[in-house]
Design a protein around this motif. Structure first.
Motif, PDB file in Angstrom:
ATOM      1  N   VAL A 126       0.827  -1.164  -0.099  1.00 34.63           N
ATOM      2  CA  VAL A 126      -0.022   0.051   0.002  1.00 34.63           C
ATOM      3  C   VAL A 126       0.925   1.250  -0.092  1.00 34.63           C
ATOM      4  CG1 VAL A 126      -1.591   1.491   1.450  1.00 34.63           C
ATOM      5  CG2 VAL A 126      -1.967  -1.087   0.983  1.00 34.63           C
ATOM      6  N   ALA A 127       1.943   1.281   0.485  1.00 34.72           N
ATOM      7  CA  ALA A 127       2.801   2.188   0.821  1.00 34.72           C
ATOM      8  C   ALA A 127       3.606   2.707  -0.607  1.00 34.72           C
ATOM      9  CB  ALA A 127       4.140   2.160   1.705  1.00 34.72           C
ATOM     10  N   HIS A 128       3.608   1.454  -1.329  1.00 37.66           N
ATOM     11  CA  HIS A 128       4.377   1.794  -2.632  1.00 37.66           C
ATOM     12  C   HIS A 128       3.396   1.900  -3.701  1.00 37.66           C
ATOM     13  CE1 HIS A 128       7.788   0.567  -0.363  1.00 37.66           C
ATOM     14  NE2 HIS A 128       8.489   1.173  -1.330  1.00 37.66           N
ATOM     15  N   ALA A 129       1.883   1.714  -3.508  1.00 40.79           N
ATOM     16  CA  ALA A 129       0.597   1.902  -4.545  1.00 40.79           C
ATOM     17  C   ALA A 129       0.903   2.875  -5.383  1.00 40.79           C
ATOM     18  CB  ALA A 129      -0.586   1.852  -3.724  1.00 40.79           C
ATOM     19  N   ASP A 130       1.265   4.146  -5.262  1.00 37.28           N
ATOM     20  CA  ASP A 130       1.285   5.158  -6.174  1.00 37.28           C
ATOM     21  C   ASP A 130       2.529   4.733  -7.102  1.00 37.28           C
ATOM     22  OD1 ASP A 130      -0.743   6.256  -5.006  1.00 37.28           O
ATOM     23  OD2 ASP A 130       0.422   7.882  -4.025  1.00 37.28           O
ATOM     24  N   GLU A 131       3.654   4.332  -6.801  1.00 38.49           N
ATOM     25  CA  GLU A 131       4.665   4.200  -7.506  1.00 38.49           C
ATOM     26  C   GLU A 131       4.523   2.664  -8.403  1.00 38.49           C
ATOM     27  OE1 GLU A 131       9.426   2.482  -6.568  1.00 38.49           O
ATOM     28  OE2 GLU A 131       8.027   3.366  -5.046  1.00 38.49           O
ATOM     29  N   TRP A 132       3.931   1.857  -7.915  1.00 39.21           N
ATOM     30  CA  TRP A 132       3.591   0.523  -8.676  1.00 39.21           C
ATOM     31  C   TRP A 132       2.328   0.620  -9.269  1.00 39.21           C
ATOM     32  CZ3 TRP A 132       4.905  -3.425  -4.133  1.00 39.21           C
ATOM     33  CH2 TRP A 132       6.303  -3.190  -3.929  1.00 39.21           C
ATOM     34  N   HIS A 133       1.526   1.778  -9.171  1.00 39.70           N
ATOM     35  CA  HIS A 133       0.328   2.128 -10.070  1.00 39.70           C
ATOM     36  C   HIS A 133      -0.708   0.721  -9.726  1.00 39.70           C
ATOM     37  CE1 HIS A 133       2.368   4.967 -12.281  1.00 39.70           C
ATOM     38  NE2 HIS A 133       3.142   4.222 -12.509  1.00 39.70           N
ATOM     39  N   ILE A 134      -1.068   0.704  -8.323  1.00 34.98           N
ATOM     40  CA  ILE A 134      -1.900  -0.443  -7.719  1.00 34.98           C
ATOM     41  C   ILE A 134      -3.112   0.282  -7.108  1.00 34.98           C
ATOM     42  CG2 ILE A 134      -2.147  -1.905  -5.612  1.00 34.98           C
ATOM     43  CD1 ILE A 134       0.792  -3.060  -6.073  1.00 34.98           C
ATOM     44  N   ASP A 135      -4.092  -0.141  -7.501  1.00 36.31           N
ATOM     45  CA  ASP A 135      -5.453   0.491  -6.829  1.00 36.31           C
ATOM     46  C   ASP A 135      -5.869  -0.497  -5.572  1.00 36.31           C
ATOM     47  OD1 ASP A 135      -8.014   0.829  -6.155  1.00 36.31           O
ATOM     48  OD2 ASP A 135      -8.975   0.319  -8.275  1.00 36.31           O
ATOM     49  N   THR A 136      -5.493   0.346  -4.350  1.00 37.02           N
ATOM     50  CA  THR A 136      -5.497  -0.134  -2.964  1.00 37.02           C
ATOM     51  C   THR A 136      -6.993  -0.913  -2.608  1.00 37.02           C
ATOM     52  OG1 THR A 136      -5.928   2.043  -1.999  1.00 37.02           O
ATOM     53  CG2 THR A 136      -3.493   1.091  -2.463  1.00 37.02           C
ATOM     54  N   GLN A 137      -7.874  -0.248  -3.534  1.00 37.99           N
ATOM     55  CA  GLN A 137      -9.318  -0.821  -3.320  1.00 37.99           C
ATOM     56  C   GLN A 137      -9.413  -2.043  -3.794  1.00 37.99           C
ATOM     57  OE1 GLN A 137     -11.364   1.082  -1.095  1.00 37.99           O
ATOM     58  NE2 GLN A 137      -9.583   2.175  -1.222  1.00 37.99           N
ATOM     59  N   ARG A 138      -8.575  -2.664  -4.590  1.00 36.00           N
ATOM     60  CA  ARG A 138      -8.660  -3.941  -5.496  1.00 36.00           C
ATOM     61  C   ARG A 138      -7.586  -4.905  -4.968  1.00 36.00           C
ATOM     62  NH1 ARG A 138      -9.039  -2.374 -11.579  1.00 36.00           N
ATOM     63  NH2 ARG A 138      -9.942  -4.304 -11.817  1.00 36.00           N
ATOM     64  N   ILE A 139      -7.220  -4.947  -3.880  1.00 38.03           N
ATOM     65  CA  ILE A 139      -6.099  -5.840  -3.508  1.00 38.03           C
ATOM     66  C   ILE A 139      -6.710  -7.198  -2.783  1.00 38.03           C
ATOM     67  CG2 ILE A 139      -4.322  -6.420  -1.796  1.00 38.03           C
ATOM     68  CD1 ILE A 139      -3.674  -3.370  -1.861  1.00 38.03           C
ATOM     69  N   THR A 140      -6.519  -8.319  -3.370  1.00 30.93           N
ATOM     70  CA  THR A 140      -7.170  -9.714  -2.942  1.00 30.93           C
ATOM     71  C   THR A 140      -5.908 -10.399  -2.434  1.00 30.93           C
ATOM     72  OG1 THR A 140      -8.736  -9.625  -4.532  1.00 30.93           O
ATOM     73  CG2 THR A 140      -8.126 -11.817  -3.793  1.00 30.93           C
ATOM     74  N   ALA A 141      -6.135 -11.207  -1.220  1.00 29.77           N
ATOM     75  CA  ALA A 141      -5.138 -12.087  -0.784  1.00 29.77           C
ATOM     76  C   ALA A 141      -5.699 -13.341  -0.984  1.00 29.77           C
ATOM     77  CB  ALA A 141      -5.266 -11.772   0.966  1.00 29.77           C
ATOM     78  N   CYS A 142      -4.607 -14.143  -1.372  1.00 27.02           N
ATOM     79  CA  CYS A 142      -4.697 -15.382  -1.983  1.00 27.02           C
ATOM     80  C   CYS A 142      -3.780 -16.361  -1.385  1.00 27.02           C
ATOM     81  CB  CYS A 142      -4.483 -15.461  -3.442  1.00 27.02           C
ATOM     82  SG  CYS A 142      -4.605 -16.887  -4.116  1.00 27.02           S
ATOM     83  N   GLY A 143      -4.068 -17.642  -0.996  1.00 25.19           N
ATOM     84  CA  GLY A 143      -3.180 -18.495  -0.605  1.00 25.19           C
ATOM     85  C   GLY A 143      -3.167 -20.143  -0.526  1.00 25.19           C
ATOM     86  N   SER A 144      -2.168 -20.866  -0.467  1.00 27.09           N
ATOM     87  CA  SER A 144      -2.325 -22.126  -0.665  1.00 27.09           C
ATOM     88  C   SER A 144      -2.211 -22.747   0.595  1.00 27.09           C
ATOM     89  CB  SER A 144      -1.308 -22.761  -1.865  1.00 27.09           C
ATOM     90  OG  SER A 144      -1.093 -24.004  -1.625  1.00 27.09           O
ATOM     91  N   SER A 145      -2.928 -23.792   1.128  1.00 25.96           N
ATOM     92  CA  SER A 145      -2.690 -24.667   2.518  1.00 25.96           C
ATOM     93  C   SER A 145      -2.382 -23.661   3.680  1.00 25.96           C
ATOM     94  CB  SER A 145      -1.575 -25.732   1.938  1.00 25.96           C
ATOM     95  OG  SER A 145      -1.583 -26.679   2.972  1.00 25.96           O
ATOM     96  N   ALA A 146      -1.228 -23.695   4.004  1.00 23.81           N
ATOM     97  CA  ALA A 146      -0.703 -22.774   5.005  1.00 23.81           C
ATOM     98  C   ALA A 146      -0.967 -21.486   4.704  1.00 23.81           C
ATOM     99  CB  ALA A 146       0.701 -23.109   5.742  1.00 23.81           C
ATOM    100  N   GLY A 147      -0.499 -20.969   3.736  1.00 21.44           N
ATOM    101  CA  GLY A 147      -0.958 -19.669   3.025  1.00 21.44           C
ATOM    102  C   GLY A 147      -2.453 -19.453   2.922  1.00 21.44           C
ATOM    103  N   ALA A 148      -3.212 -20.451   2.683  1.00 20.23           N
ATOM    104  CA  ALA A 148      -4.638 -20.050   2.675  1.00 20.23           C
ATOM    105  C   ALA A 148      -5.000 -19.926   4.117  1.00 20.23           C
ATOM    106  CB  ALA A 148      -5.473 -21.281   2.249  1.00 20.23           C
ATOM    107  N   ILE A 149      -4.527 -20.681   4.940  1.00 15.87           N
ATOM    108  CA  ILE A 149      -5.020 -20.437   6.389  1.00 15.87           C
ATOM    109  C   ILE A 149      -4.578 -19.012   6.806  1.00 15.87           C
ATOM    110  CG2 ILE A 149      -4.380 -21.131   8.851  1.00 15.87           C
ATOM    111  CD1 ILE A 149      -3.948 -23.896   7.929  1.00 15.87           C
ATOM    112  N   THR A 150      -3.543 -18.742   6.406  1.00 14.76           N
ATOM    113  CA  THR A 150      -2.898 -17.181   6.753  1.00 14.76           C
ATOM    114  C   THR A 150      -3.908 -16.178   6.285  1.00 14.76           C
ATOM    115  OG1 THR A 150      -0.639 -17.925   6.681  1.00 14.76           O
ATOM    116  CG2 THR A 150      -0.942 -15.608   6.580  1.00 14.76           C
ATOM    117  N   VAL A 151      -4.425 -16.158   4.891  1.00 13.76           N
ATOM    118  CA  VAL A 151      -5.071 -15.297   4.529  1.00 13.76           C
ATOM    119  C   VAL A 151      -6.659 -15.340   5.087  1.00 13.76           C
ATOM    120  CG1 VAL A 151      -3.787 -14.796   2.242  1.00 13.76           C
ATOM    121  CG2 VAL A 151      -5.842 -16.493   2.261  1.00 13.76           C
ATOM    122  N   LEU A 152      -7.114 -16.409   5.385  1.00 15.01           N
ATOM    123  CA  LEU A 152      -8.573 -16.568   6.098  1.00 15.01           C
ATOM    124  C   LEU A 152      -8.256 -16.236   7.326  1.00 15.01           C
ATOM    125  CD1 LEU A 152      -9.770 -20.058   4.766  1.00 15.01           C
ATOM    126  CD2 LEU A 152     -10.721 -17.756   4.362  1.00 15.01           C
TER     127      LEU A 152
END
Length: 321
Positions: A140-166
């Motif tokens: 988010v701090a680099h969103a302007d530099e990286w041209h990222i829409d901070t209202q459209r950030i999705t967190a995605c994970g697999s297994s332990a990573g899925a536990i983390t995002v949930l």
């Protein structure tokens, strides 16, 4: 016929160009904690203009013991979404169960073993969520530099990573102290779980509605329960109990259940169900659809597998206890 061909050819050309577009990868250090240098890889395509793009943050799997953000099996998933117009950030996080056998005595009596493991697991999940939030704050701090829409950030994970995002979304909804590390007012636009669950002390409850969630899970998964496992004051809650609560809150979700499938669902959908992920991102994340979608896939003639998973099944499948 000629008119149709004139319309179809530019579309085919655009699809071909998107599929072959160059994907750049840049690596950044987003935090240093207790001697661990935590990095993220940003996958992106060169853009002709500076329009803000949606972002997918990906958290890898490996039972909180192993794994890496740049494992070869994940790279096609990253590049696919980068070519679809997303910025993808694949992140490190601290592996709290690495060398788990040196941290707890696995030969002690069952109750003591469960207590020791539960304490360590709670600490491990907390560390992973903390790292996810720190990586999110960095993005988010680099969103302007990286041209990222901070209202459209999705967190995605697999297994332990899925536990983390949930777990991260669960903490945001319950306004925990850890969630306060996120930028003021920040919310994930969506959550994608490839075989994940929520770890809760006491009953699982939500103070506010979560973002739209897409679940992929096998109903015979021994590593991460599709249903729930309760032990002492703690519980592991898979998509079946989670979606029941989401419906009670009128919170939108998609649940893709695979009958008689095990933990292969932690990775298979990243290659085999990209269209369903795209539909979720388009309809639920961007389109704000207020729907419950439940679908089940059954392989014809596949033999049945054990569905009632217990804690000892998880411990054996993940850690060979």
């Amino acid at each position: 016929m000629k008119t149709k061909l004139r319309l179809l050819l530019p579309l085919a050309l655009l699809c071909s160009l998107a599929a072959s577009a160059q994907v750049d990868r840049q690596t950044f250090v987003y935090a240093i904690k207790n001697g661990d240098t935590l990095r993220l890889d940003k996958y992106d395509t060169p853009r002709p203009h500076a329009e803000a793009k949606p972002c997918i943050i990906f958290v890898f799997g490996g039972s909180f013991m192993r794994g890496s953000r740049d494992a070869s099996r994940y790279i096609p998933f990253y590049t696919h979404w980068a070519r679809r117009g997303y910025t993808v950030a694949a992140i490190d996080y601290r592996l709290g169960l690495k060398d788990v056998r040196t941290k707890i005595d696995t030969k002690q009596r069952k109750l003591k073993l469960f207590n020791a493991f539960t304490d360590l697991f709670e600490e491990t999940v907390s560390m992973a969520v903390e790292d996810l939030f720190d990586a999110t704050r960095f993005i988010v701090a680099h969103a302007d530099e990286w041209h990222i829409d901070t209202q459209r950030i999705t967190a995605c994970g697999s297994s332990a990573g899925a536990i983390t995002v949930l777990q991260g979304e669960y903490e945001i909804c319950n306004h925990t102290a850890r969630a306060a590390a996120l930028p003021d007012g920040f919310r994930y636009a969506g959550i994608i779980s490839f075989a994940g669950c929520i770890f809760s002390e006491g009953k699982m409850t939500w103070a506010t509605r979560p973002a739209p969630i897409l679940f992929f899970h096998g109903d015979a998964d021994k590593n991460v329960p599709c249903d729930k496992i309760k032990f002492m004051r703690f519980g592991l809650y898979g998509p079946k109990p989670i979606t029941a609560q989401l419906e009670a809150m009128h919170a939108p979700y998609c649940f893709r259940l695979f009958e008689n499938a095990e933990h292969e669902i932690a990775t298979n959908p990243m290659h085999e169900h990209l269209d369903e992920i795209a539909l979720f991102l388009d309809k639920f994340v961007d389109g704000k659809a207020n729907l419950y979608v439940n679908t089940t896939e059954t392989v014809a003639g596949q033999p049945g597998r054990k569905k009632k998973i217990k804690l000892k099944d998880c411990l054996k499948a993940n850690f060979n206890f």
